[in-house]
Design a protein around this motif. Structure first.
Motif, PDB file in Angstrom:
ATOM      1  N   UNK A   1       1.073  -1.587  -0.095  1.00  0.00           N
ATOM      2  CA  UNK A   1       0.094   0.412   0.034  1.00  0.00           C
ATOM      3  C   UNK A   1       1.203   1.110   0.027  1.00  0.00           C
ATOM      4  N   UNK A   2       0.498   2.345  -1.007  1.00  0.00           N
ATOM      5  CA  UNK A   2       1.910   2.756  -1.669  1.00  0.00           C
ATOM      6  C   UNK A   2       1.402   4.036   0.288  1.00  0.00           C
ATOM      7  N   UNK A   3       1.632   5.222   0.380  1.00  0.00           N
ATOM      8  CA  UNK A   3       2.241   5.706   1.641  1.00  0.00           C
ATOM      9  C   UNK A   3       1.999   7.535   0.900  1.00  0.00           C
ATOM     10  N   UNK A   4       0.829   7.941   1.529  1.00  0.00           N
ATOM     11  CA  UNK A   4       0.402   9.173   0.763  1.00  0.00           C
ATOM     12  C   UNK A   4       1.047  10.382   1.757  1.00  0.00           C
ATOM     13  N   UNK A   5       1.077  11.716   0.769  1.00  0.00           N
ATOM     14  CA  UNK A   5       2.056  12.445   0.836  1.00  0.00           C
ATOM     15  C   UNK A   5       1.800  13.324   2.748  1.00  0.00           C
ATOM     16  N   UNK A   6       3.021  13.095   3.236  1.00  0.00           N
ATOM     17  CA  UNK A   6       3.016  13.869   4.327  1.00  0.00           C
ATOM     18  C   UNK A   6       3.848  14.739   4.660  1.00  0.00           C
ATOM     19  N   UNK A   7       3.276  16.145   6.067  1.00  0.00           N
ATOM     20  CA  UNK A   7       4.569  17.182   6.043  1.00  0.00           C
ATOM     21  C   UNK A   7       3.450  17.368   7.718  1.00  0.00           C
ATOM     22  N   UNK A   8       4.260  17.684   8.618  1.00  0.00           N
ATOM     23  CA  UNK A   8       4.166  17.966  10.038  1.00  0.00           C
ATOM     24  C   UNK A   8       4.884  17.217  11.206  1.00  0.00           C
ATOM     25  N   UNK A   9       5.134  17.438  12.394  1.00  0.00           N
ATOM     26  CA  UNK A   9       5.417  17.299  13.763  1.00  0.00           C
ATOM     27  C   UNK A   9       4.835  16.097  13.799  1.00  0.00           C
ATOM     28  N   UNK A  10       6.478  15.028  13.786  1.00  0.00           N
ATOM     29  CA  UNK A  10       5.692  13.546  14.300  1.00  0.00           C
ATOM     30  C   UNK A  10       6.594  12.591  15.286  1.00  0.00           C
ATOM     31  N   UNK A  11       6.635  11.954  15.289  1.00  0.00           N
ATOM     32  CA  UNK A  11       8.193  11.187  16.130  1.00  0.00           C
ATOM     33  C   UNK A  11       8.248  10.070  14.646  1.00  0.00           C
ATOM     34  N   UNK A  12       9.774  10.013  14.329  1.00  0.00           N
ATOM     35  CA  UNK A  12      10.744   9.591  13.237  1.00  0.00           C
ATOM     36  C   UNK A  12      11.445   8.264  13.917  1.00  0.00           C
ATOM     37  N   UNK A  13      11.222   7.124  13.680  1.00  0.00           N
ATOM     38  CA  UNK A  13      12.138   5.490  13.584  1.00  0.00           C
ATOM     39  C   UNK A  13      13.020   6.127  12.624  1.00  0.00           C
ATOM     40  N   UNK A  14      14.612   6.003  13.036  1.00  0.00           N
ATOM     41  CA  UNK A  14      15.466   5.022  11.488  1.00  0.00           C
ATOM     42  C   UNK A  14      16.235   4.032  12.501  1.00  0.00           C
ATOM     43  N   UNK A  15      16.330   2.246  11.804  1.00  0.00           N
ATOM     44  CA  UNK A  15      16.848   1.339  12.383  1.00  0.00           C
ATOM     45  C   UNK A  15      17.632   1.059  11.356  1.00  0.00           C
ATOM     46  N   UNK A  16      18.543  -0.180  11.933  1.00  0.00           N
ATOM     47  CA  UNK A  16      18.927  -0.682  10.921  1.00  0.00           C
ATOM     48  C   UNK A  16      19.936  -1.713  11.747  1.00  0.00           C
ATOM     49  N   UNK A  17      19.954  -3.141  11.404  1.00  0.00           N
ATOM     50  CA  UNK A  17      20.549  -4.148  11.084  1.00  0.00           C
ATOM     51  C   UNK A  17      21.533  -4.404  11.641  1.00  0.00           C
ATOM     52  N   UNK A  18      22.322  -4.494  13.225  1.00  0.00           N
ATOM     53  CA  UNK A  18      23.481  -5.109  13.304  1.00  0.00           C
ATOM     54  C   UNK A  18      24.394  -5.487  12.866  1.00  0.00           C
ATOM     55  N   UNK A  19      26.048  -5.101  12.493  1.00  0.00           N
ATOM     56  CA  UNK A  19      26.611  -5.766  12.175  1.00  0.00           C
ATOM     57  C   UNK A  19      26.676  -6.173  10.516  1.00  0.00           C
TER      58      UNK A  19
ATOM     59  N   UNK B   1      10.121  17.883  12.083  1.00  0.00           N
ATOM     60  CA  UNK B   1       9.061  18.018  11.022  1.00  0.00           C
ATOM     61  C   UNK B   1      10.037  16.840  10.182  1.00  0.00           C
ATOM     62  N   UNK B   2       8.963  16.624  10.048  1.00  0.00           N
ATOM     63  CA  UNK B   2       8.847  15.447   8.819  1.00  0.00           C
ATOM     64  C   UNK B   2       8.278  15.334   7.696  1.00  0.00           C
ATOM     65  N   UNK B   3       8.474  15.275   6.644  1.00  0.00           N
ATOM     66  CA  UNK B   3       7.866  15.204   5.605  1.00  0.00           C
ATOM     67  C   UNK B   3       8.238  14.599   4.577  1.00  0.00           C
ATOM     68  N   UNK B   4       7.640  13.395   3.479  1.00  0.00           N
ATOM     69  CA  UNK B   4       7.319  12.644   3.017  1.00  0.00           C
ATOM     70  C   UNK B   4       6.178  12.711   1.566  1.00  0.00           C
ATOM     71  N   UNK B   5       7.080  13.153  -0.080  1.00  0.00           N
ATOM     72  CA  UNK B   5       5.941  12.896  -1.208  1.00  0.00           C
ATOM     73  C   UNK B   5       6.304  12.099  -2.164  1.00  0.00           C
ATOM     74  N   UNK B   6       5.204  11.507  -2.732  1.00  0.00           N
ATOM     75  CA  UNK B   6       5.091  10.227  -2.551  1.00  0.00           C
ATOM     76  C   UNK B   6       6.051  10.698  -4.011  1.00  0.00           C
ATOM     77  N   UNK B   7       6.214   9.506  -4.844  1.00  0.00           N
ATOM     78  CA  UNK B   7       7.347   8.975  -6.130  1.00  0.00           C
ATOM     79  C   UNK B   7       7.466  10.500  -6.690  1.00  0.00           C
ATOM     80  N   UNK B   8       8.838  10.826  -7.386  1.00  0.00           N
ATOM     81  CA  UNK B   8       8.421  11.759  -8.561  1.00  0.00           C
ATOM     82  C   UNK B   8       9.071  10.338  -9.110  1.00  0.00           C
ATOM     83  N   UNK B   9       8.795  10.434 -10.495  1.00  0.00           N
ATOM     84  CA  UNK B   9       9.437   9.748 -11.586  1.00  0.00           C
ATOM     85  C   UNK B   9       9.711  10.181 -13.114  1.00  0.00           C
ATOM     86  N   UNK B  10      10.880  10.263 -13.263  1.00  0.00           N
ATOM     87  CA  UNK B  10      11.131  10.741 -13.889  1.00  0.00           C
ATOM     88  C   UNK B  10      11.882   9.888 -15.309  1.00  0.00           C
ATOM     89  N   UNK B  11      12.592  10.336 -16.273  1.00  0.00           N
ATOM     90  CA  UNK B  11      13.283   9.088 -17.272  1.00  0.00           C
ATOM     91  C   UNK B  11      14.731   8.195 -16.924  1.00  0.00           C
TER      92      UNK B  11
END
Length: 213
Positions: free
Chosen positions: A1-19, A102-112
């Protein structure tokens, strides 16, 4: 399911795999770790109402769209706990940083010939930098919140925040003990975790001395 655009104040988490760099020495091991991470993310975000996100390589970015600020934090902590526990079943550990702003997400922008998802905002940047270069360094399995710019004072007496703790040695962060069932287990877990690092250091020291001829 696609993520719709968002702009506002919120909590954001960044996670990654150790090692993950070590896992990349073997293609099949690295691919299996990625498969597990993507599956865990998909499973959790399908049922965790209000938390959205996406995964790129060995990393994931989660954010919360709706709710009060307290509800947003509870939602993102619940999702992180579920993802970590699912990964732990397959012996993978994550590191996770959470920031508010502040966090902003925009839907995909596609170019050739090119496709991108613009992501920006100080919450994402702070979470990413803390995960990668934060002081003290994030250790495998750890999840923490940057205390800077929090929209409310966390009440650690509330049940929903009982697994959160500020360490006396690190006042810049609030740590989330997702792996324990209640706050009474936090101290014992910290002792065991710290002992494991002392044993690792002792093993390195022993190896150096034995081979110092």
């Amino acid at each position: 399911m696609a993520i719709s655009n968002f702009h506002g104040q919120t909590f954001v988490a960044f996670l990654d795999i150790s090692g993950f760099k070590e896992l990349m020495r073997n293609d099949s091991n690295a691919l299996e770790a990625l498969r597990r991470l993507y599956q865990a993310g998909y499973d959790v975000l399908q049922i965790q109402n209000g938390v959205e996100g996406f995964f790129v390589s060995d990393s994931g970015i989660l954010f919360v769209r709706n709710g009060t600020e307290e509800e947003k934090l509870v939602k993102i902590l619940t999702a992180i706990k579920s993802i970590n526990r699912q990964m732990l079943e397959f012996d993978y550990m994550l590191t996770t940083s959470i920031a508010y702003g502040t966090f902003s997400y925009q839907d995909k922008l596609e170019f050739e010939g090119i496709e991108k998802n613009p992501i920006y905002g100080n919450a994402y940047v702070k979470a990413f930098l803390d995960n990668e270069k934060g002081i003290p360094k994030l250790q495998p399995g750890q999840c923490r919140i940057l205390n800077e710019n929090l929209p409310f004072e966390i009440d650690f007496e509330l049940p929903q925040f009982s697994l959160l703790k500020i360490k006396s040695t690190d006042r810049r962060h609030t740590y989330f003990y997702w792996n324990v069932d209640n706050h009474n287990q936090v101290e014992e877990f910290e002792r065991q975790y710290n002992d494991s690092y002392k044993l690792k250091y002792s093993g390195m020291l022993k190896a150096l001395k034995q081979n110092n001829r």
